[in-house]
Write a protein that holds these residues in place. Structure first.
Motif, mmCIF file in Angstrom:
data_model
loop_
_atom_site.group_PDB
_atom_site.id
_atom_site.type_symbol
_atom_site.label_atom_id
_atom_site.label_comp_id
_atom_site.label_asym_id
_atom_site.label_seq_id
_atom_site.Cartn_x
_atom_site.Cartn_y
_atom_site.Cartn_z
ATOM 1 N N ALA A 1 0.946 4.217 -3.075
ATOM 2 C CA ALA A 1 0.214 5.462 -2.807
ATOM 3 C C ALA A 1 0.543 6.521 -3.855
ATOM 4 O O ALA A 1 1.712 6.803 -4.127
ATOM 5 N N SER B 1 0.809 -1.223 0.000
ATOM 6 C CA SER B 1 0.000 0.000 0.000
ATOM 7 C C SER B 1 0.839 1.268 0.000
ATOM 8 O O SER B 1 0.579 2.206 -0.768
ATOM 9 N N ARG C 1 -6.626 -3.104 -6.187
ATOM 10 C CA ARG C 1 -7.300 -2.444 -5.056
ATOM 11 C C ARG C 1 -7.039 -0.939 -5.040
ATOM 12 O O ARG C 1 -7.897 -0.156 -4.635
ATOM 13 N N HIS C 2 -5.838 -0.537 -5.485
ATOM 14 C CA HIS C 2 -5.454 0.868 -5.420
ATOM 15 C C HIS C 2 -5.739 1.615 -6.732
ATOM 16 O O HIS C 2 -5.313 2.754 -6.895
ATOM 17 N N ASP C 3 -6.442 0.972 -7.643
ATOM 18 C CA ASP C 3 -6.814 1.605 -8.913
ATOM 19 C C ASP C 3 -5.607 2.142 -9.682
ATOM 20 O O ASP C 3 -5.660 3.226 -10.290
ATOM 21 N N CYS D 1 -2.439 -3.638 -6.886
ATOM 22 C CA CYS D 1 -2.653 -2.645 -7.945
ATOM 23 C C CYS D 1 -4.141 -2.511 -8.266
ATOM 24 O O CYS D 1 -4.652 -1.407 -8.505
#
Length: 317
Positions: free
Chosen positions: A63, A59, A102-104, A100
């Protein structure tokens, strides 16, 4: 358009060249590596890459990132246990791809290997639609990682490069350069076996080409210089770049193979004694144009070492 790009394995041969090129193209880079590297200040943020053999919390690395280029992994070499290769080259990739999604992240570019098709040998030109036929634990982990990326739901581009060459290349190509630099005649004059190679500049250009755009989205591409080259021609061009006469003795390939087996180096024959030609037309049809032709690229590598040798002599006087 400037992108925020995470590059894993940023301190390696490919990683350093990619980070430099991305910055030159106006992108901002988060460079992740196990060892700290000296990158241009201002547009490069260095971060510690966790040990990929264990569970990784992706994560913080992801970011505010638009694109991930995943280069990190265990290199294709002997002496590494298959379980470790699988954990790093497949398991960590699967976890990264899921993160990737999940974090768009707009795109994950995964560096696989042309070896997933047939190790390092093939009697016919390899294309993407050929069924994978991995011959080693390294190649098996790579193809399994590709499947995990495809199944993750994250937007992706998968690249399958052949052997990459350049002035700082390691492994197989580094061995070829060491041989070419010898002042002795070399027994490669009759090796008309063709191999596909890939200039580091062409690979970096291919990665940058795949950062954005619909033509490369959710696609897999083999990456190689446009034309294959014979082993004898490869050493000829390296020698020319070094400013030396070719001095290539036409030893029959069968004798050469037996000699290598006799001295306990059949692996060398496996790398240079069998054909492996890759057809990279699919990537070119998507709009990519290679920057370097193989012969000029090999001469440039030879010239680099010739210049460095002269500089070393000058500094020692």
């Amino acid at each position: 358009m400037a992108l925020r790009v995470l590059v894993t394995g940023a301190s390696g041969f490919i990683g350093e060249a990619l980070v430099t090129a991305l910055v030159a193209s106006g992108h901002r880079v988060r460079a992740a590596s196990r060892q700290r590297a000296n990158f241009p200040s201002g547009r490069v943020e260095w971060v510690q890459l966790p040990d990929l053999r264990g569970a990784v919390e992706w994560s913080s690395l992801l970011a505010n990132v638009d694109v991930v280029v995943h280069l990190a992994g265990i290199a294709h070499r002997n002496g590494v246990h298959g379980d470790a290769i699988d954990r790093v080259n497949r398991g960590a990739v699967a976890a990264l791809a899921a993160a990737c999604q999940r974090h768009d992240v707009r795109r994950l570019i995964f560096m696989s290997s042309a070896g997933v098709h047939a190790g390092s040998t093939s009697k016919a030109a390899v294309i993407e639609s050929h069924a994978p036929d991995p011959a080693t634990a390294y190649d098996r982990a790579k193809i399994a990682a590709e499947r995990a990326v495809e199944d993750s739901g994250a937007p992706y581009t998968i690249l399958r490069p052949v052997v990459v060459y350049g002035a700082a290349a390691k492994a197989n190509f580094a061995l070829a350069v060491r041989l070419a630099r010898l002042s002795l005649p070399l027994p490669f004059g009759a090796l008309e076996i063709r191999r596909s190679l890939l200039a580091i500049d062409n690979l970096i250009a291919a990665v940058i080409f795949c950062l954005d755009g619909e033509a490369t989205l959710n696609q897999t591409f083999l990456v190689a210089d446009p034309e294959a080259i014979t082993v004898s021609a490869m050493f000829l061009q390296l020698r020319r770049g070094l400013g030396r006469q070719p001095c290539l003795v036409p030893v029959p390939p069968a004798f050469f193979e037996r000699l290598l087996r006799l001295v306990g180096r059949p692996d060398i024959w496996g790398r240079i004694g069998q054909e492996f030609v890759v057809d990279s037309t699919k990537l070119q049809n998507a709009g990519f144009r290679p920057l370097v032709l193989t012969e000029e690229g090999l001469r440039a590598v030879g010239a680099f070492y010739r210049t460095r040798r002269r500089a070393g002599c000058s500094s020692g006087q």
